[in-house]
Write a protein that holds these residues in place. Structure first.
Motif, PDB file in Angstrom:
ATOM      1  N   ASP A   1       0.505  44.010   3.683  1.00 19.72           N
ATOM      2  CA  ASP A   1      -0.580  44.983   3.618  1.00 19.72           C
ATOM      3  C   ASP A   1      -1.437  44.944   4.883  1.00 19.72           C
ATOM      4  OD1 ASP A   1      -2.014  42.642   3.260  1.00 19.72           O
ATOM      5  OD2 ASP A   1      -2.358  42.954   1.126  1.00 19.72           O
ATOM      6  N   ILE A   2      -0.922  44.266   5.927  1.00 16.94           N
ATOM      7  CA  ILE A   2      -1.531  44.304   7.255  1.00 16.94           C
ATOM      8  C   ILE A   2      -0.419  44.531   8.267  1.00 16.94           C
ATOM      9  CG2 ILE A   2      -3.450  42.762   6.601  1.00 16.94           C
ATOM     10  CD1 ILE A   2      -2.016  40.543   8.105  1.00 16.94           C
ATOM     11  N   ASP A   3      -0.796  44.934   9.473  1.00 15.70           N
ATOM     12  CA  ASP A   3       0.200  45.183  10.512  1.00 15.70           C
ATOM     13  C   ASP A   3       0.727  43.854  11.052  1.00 15.70           C
ATOM     14  OD1 ASP A   3       1.746  46.643  12.222  1.00 15.70           O
ATOM     15  OD2 ASP A   3       0.223  46.724  13.797  1.00 15.70           O
TER      16      ASP A   3
ATOM     17  N   LEU B   1       2.294  48.018   2.555  1.00 11.22           N
ATOM     18  CA  LEU B   1       1.728  48.218   1.228  1.00 11.22           C
ATOM     19  C   LEU B   1       0.270  48.649   1.306  1.00 11.22           C
ATOM     20  CD1 LEU B   1       3.166  44.968  -0.400  1.00 11.22           C
ATOM     21  CD2 LEU B   1       4.117  47.275  -0.570  1.00 11.22           C
ATOM     22  N   GLU B   2      -0.164  49.368   0.305  1.00 14.26           N
ATOM     23  CA  GLU B   2      -1.587  49.682   0.177  1.00 14.26           C
ATOM     24  C   GLU B   2      -2.341  48.409  -0.161  1.00 14.26           C
ATOM     25  OE1 GLU B   2      -2.966  52.524   0.820  1.00 14.26           O
ATOM     26  OE2 GLU B   2      -1.111  53.623   1.164  1.00 14.26           O
TER      27      GLU B   2
ATOM     28  N   HIS C   1      -2.708  34.853   4.927  1.00 16.39           N
ATOM     29  CA  HIS C   1      -3.320  36.186   4.826  1.00 16.39           C
ATOM     30  C   HIS C   1      -4.817  36.060   5.062  1.00 16.39           C
ATOM     31  CE1 HIS C   1      -4.647  39.982   2.922  1.00 16.39           C
ATOM     32  NE2 HIS C   1      -3.438  40.415   3.272  1.00 16.39           N
ATOM     33  N   PRO C   2      -5.451  37.117   5.608  1.00 15.75           N
ATOM     34  CA  PRO C   2      -6.918  37.046   5.812  1.00 15.75           C
ATOM     35  C   PRO C   2      -7.683  36.760   4.530  1.00 15.75           C
ATOM     36  CG  PRO C   2      -5.993  38.901   7.022  1.00 15.75           C
ATOM     37  CD  PRO C   2      -4.882  38.344   6.195  1.00 15.75           C
ATOM     38  N   ASP C   3      -7.196  37.243   3.372  1.00 13.49           N
ATOM     39  CA  ASP C   3      -7.846  36.933   2.100  1.00 13.49           C
ATOM     40  C   ASP C   3      -7.526  35.496   1.706  1.00 13.49           C
ATOM     41  OD1 ASP C   3      -8.657  39.531   2.103  1.00 13.49           O
ATOM     42  OD2 ASP C   3      -7.224  40.207   0.575  1.00 13.49           O
TER      43      ASP C   3
END
Length: 821
Positions: free
Chosen positions: A20-22, A42-43, A95-97
């Motif tokens: 969901d990120i590039d 993905l969204e 992931h950033p999250d």
């Protein structure tokens, strides 16, 4: 031959990117992967679904590789979406999250990977790069340059720092792997693949934690036996009080043939020097410089690296005086203050190369406008590749000297920028040579003089456990030592060493590391060893005579006192004692600690004043030979597989695991084979095994393979007819790259065929493979080799035609089915 389970990661035929990120992988598929990589962006929220149809090649109906980078809360959804594709490998990037519970994420990934037969890297991995394929499965935007060094790390921050540094100095990689939380794929699995990877010449390894000591040490030895492996591990020298874990880890590296460096800056300079073709035979170095300062800086760091300053012979010094200008220093270091010329450099190098007391040469040059440095370096570049000893150079400076370093690097001789780095590099080279010698000594060459009374010793320990005691009494300790023929006498009182002169008290201690298991220390007796003494005089079981000798000679007690006072007979007795105690430790896994202190030596005997053995809670009802000696970091020689056999015609023979000293008898077997037998076994007219093949078949890591030999006794004409052991049969299996099965090889001498020997050897292989948890064993047989095909059918093997070669048959046995019968 099945693919290695990680081939889908390093040589993928199809890649699916779900994020969901590039990511870099989605922006450029790579020259070798066009049409075989699909990205699904993905969204940030909502259902996870894959496009249909998914236009990717799916050999065997499975996706090779899935790259996943989503919020941790969505990871189960993504795994459900890719489950129908049955990915062979998956990389879960950080992931950033941030995750609310990273340990729960790791547990989920581990369970999912095991349930779906998927090799999973991560979660929280920095990713993987395969520069030669243009494949970047990481967050790092700059693609690494192609090269021959593989970088394996457990730290995202270290991986990021190395990649940034490598980009600046234009260092290339064959692979970059950051494992993250190691839910499924660990360091050992990656080392197994890189050991066979044709794109990789050397391996740089950064470690923080090790999950399985046996798996790690076995994989590291396999890799380090074929390629230089340099290890940087956090926590160097930061053990808890009384702990020796870091020293034990150093001991593991020595026994596997790898080299440890203490600082990040040394990681790649070590790889640079280990790529050098020449290996030192010792630790004595001669230094040549065109100034005093650089030479002294180099000498200042020699001691801590284990390198010694060579003492030049009188003949060498005299000829140096004739070669160099008046006033030059001709002791070691050799220093010339006059402008250097190529012919002078050539003569100095010749003299140092010919000196028997010199094991390697370090040349330190500073900028000098009066010297012909270009000519001097060209001469060094000519000499270095053909030199019989390592020649390492240091050209101090940058603007003028960088080009000269490149000249040496291009010639295949390592060159460095500072004296400290160059001297440290030679220390790395000598340590690598020493570690490789120890790695060759993994197995005891022969059983000790008399077979140990193992059952009697185990009965003593079981009785103490039955009584819920945590230690053996003095009498029981002596009985256990006697069962293993430990050659010590007993003093009536620990403080009464009458008749043992001025010899210092010694001690032998066995302690247990929580990860790597038991280790043996030798040093001064009469109290606790210092940390430095315990580290230098430390070794892992199993020991043979060579390893026992090295253990003693590394100790500070030997260097300071025993080397000058101990007789050869007493030294031999001490080595035998260490071997026997090593055997005891291997066969009695419940021994938590053993202390033999004080220990005295006279001219021919050893006498002990005290002995103590403490017990762990490990049950002696479970025998170590049936569980693969899991209490040890290194698998010992499997003596339980030594069995006397009788053929149908009454001839007696012995089936036993192969030993390193069997190389020549095995070669004799190969030379004695008929042309027909030789062709049926090797599908060629190979008349003898190459040195590499001999080493490969006789120096066995019994944690991952097995070689059994059939031997008979016959008169030896070269030794007045005294009986000797002759090898007449050989059976071997090596684990397949998939990690589940093994490929066997079998050859029987012509005079011993069709008498049941081959069937017995194969049954021995099958039994051992089942003990190691393998699920199948297979082999390739010529279609015209009726006797071998008949034997395999008799043993229950299936017979499949090779679709690529009708002249070959694949014979295989399902070991799970065999076990259930």
């Amino acid at each position: 031959m099945p693919r290695h389970r990680l081939a889908a990661l390093f040589e993928p035929q199809s890649v699916l990117v779900l994020s969901d990120i590039d990511l870099p992988a989605g922006r450029e598929a790579g020259a070798r992967l066009r049409g075989r990589l699909v990205q699904v962006l993905l969204e940030a929220s909502g259902e996870v679904s894959l496009p249909e149809p998914l236009s990717l090649p799916m050999p065997g109906g499975r996706l090779d590789l899935a790259l996943v980078c989503v919020s941790p809360t969505r990871l189960p959804q993504v795994c459900d979406a890719v489950r129908p594709l049955r990915p062979r490998c998956m990389v879960v990037l950080s992931h950033p999250d941030q995750s609310a519970d990273p340990m729960e994420d790791a547990a989920y990934c581990r369970s999912w990977a095991r349930l779906h037969d998927c090799a999973l890297i991560g979660p929280r991995s920095f990713g993987v790069q395969r520069p030669s394929l243009g494949l970047n499965l990481s967050h790092d935007t700059p693609h690494a340059l192609p090269g021959k060094v593989a970088l394996v790390t457990q730290s995202r921050s270290i991986a990021a720092a190395v990649m940034d540094w490598a980009d600046d100095v234009k260092l290339g990689f064959s692979a970059v792997v950051c494992l993250g939380d190691e839910a499924s794929v660990n360091v050992a699995a990656v080392l197994d693949y890189l050991a066979m990877d044709a794109r990789t010449d050397s391996i740089a390894l950064y470690l923080e934690d090790i999950a399985s000591a046996r798996e790690f040490s076995s994989a590291l030895r396999a890799a380090a036996s074929v390629k230089p492996v340099v290890v940087l591990k956090s926590g160097h020298g930061r053990d808890e009080p009384g702990g020796q874990h870091d020293a034990v880890f150093d001991t593991v590296l020595r026994r596997t043939g790898a080299v440890r460096v203490p600082y990040f800056v040394q990681l790649f300079s070590a790889l640079k020097v280990l790529g050098y073709a020449h290996r030192p035979k010792g630790r004595r170095i001669a230094v040549f410089s065109n100034g005093n300062g650089p030479a002294q800086l180099a000498l200042d760091v020699l001691g801590p690296t284990g390198v010694l300053r060579a003492g030049l012979s009188l003949a060498t010094r005299k000829q140096l005086q004739e070669t160099l200008e008046r006033g030059a220093e001709t002791a070691n270091p050799v220093v010339s203050f006059a402008p250097l010329r190529p012919q002078v450099m050539a003569r100095v190098m010749q003299l140092l190369q010919e000196d028997a007391d010199v094991d390697g040469i370090l040349v330190l040059l500073s900028p000098d406008p009066l010297s012909d440095l270009d000519g001097v370096v060209d001469e060094l570049a000519r000499i270095a590749p053909r030199a019989g000893k390592p020649l390492i150079t240091c050209f101090m400076g940058d603007s003028q000297m960088r080009r000269l370093r490149h000249v040496m690097d291009s010639a295949g001789a390592p060159s460095f920028r500072t004296p400290e780095t160059a001297a440290g590099a030679f220390g790395t080279l000598t340590m690598h040579h020493y570690s490789q010698m120890l790695a060759q000594q993994i197995l005891p060459p022969e059983a000790l003089g008399r077979p140990a009374r193992v059952d009697e010793a185990r009965a003593i320990v079981r009785e103490a456990q039955r009584q819920h005691r945590q230690a053996l009494g003095p009498r029981e300790c002596r009985q256990v030592l006697a069962c293993f023929d430990v050659p010590v006498q007993w003093l009536p009182e620990a403080d009464s060493p009458d008749g043992y002169g001025d010899m210092p008290p010694m001690s032998i201690r066995v302690r247990r590391d929580p990860l790597f298991g038991p280790y043996i220390c030798f040093g001064r007796g009469g109290g606790a060893m210092s940390g430095e003494e315990a580290q230098s005089g430390m070794e892992l079981p199993p020991l043979n005579r060579f390893l026992a000798r090295q253990l003693v000679e590394r100790s500070g007690l030997w260097r300071r006192e025993l080397s000058r006072s101990m007789t050869p007979a007493a030294f031999d007795m001490l080595q035998e004692t260490l071997e026997c105690i090593s055997d005891l430790v291997c066969e009695l896994p419940t021994i938590a600690s053993l202390t033999l202190d004080p220990l005295y030596a006279d001219e021919r005997h050893l006498a002990a004043g005290g002995i103590r053995m403490e017990l762990s809670s490990t049950s002696m009802l479970v025998l170590p030979e049936t569980t693969g000696y899991r209490h040890l970091a290194i698998h010992p020689y499997p003596r339980h597989l030594v069995r006397e056999k009788t053929l149908k015609d009454g001839r007696r023979w012995l089936m036993r695991p192969i030993r390193p000293e069997d190389a020549e008898p095995l070669q004799e077997l190969m030379r004695s084979l008929s042309d027909k037998t030789r062709y049926m076994r090797f599908v060629s007219m190979l008349r003898e095994l190459t040195p590499h093949m001999l080493s490969r078949y006789t120096r066995i890591d019994y944690d991952r393979e097995l070689a059994l030999v059939a031997t008979v006794k016959e008169p030896n004409p070269a030794n007045r007819g005294h009986p000797r052991e002759r090898i007449v049969g050989f059976a071997h299996y090596l684990r397949n790259p998939d990690g589940r099965g093994a490929e066997y090889a079998l050859v029987i001498g012509d005079d011993w065929q069709r008498c049941g020997m081959g069937a017995e050897l194969m049954r021995g292989l099958i039994e051992a493979a089942q003990e190691q948890g393998l699920t199948y064993i297979d082999g390739w047989v010529l279609a015209g080799n009726s006797p071998m095909l008949g034997l395999m059918a008799y043993l229950g093997f299936s017979n499949d035609m090779d679709p690529d070669d009708p002249g070959m048959r694949r014979v295989w046995l399902d070991l799970g089915e065999t076990r259930r019968q």
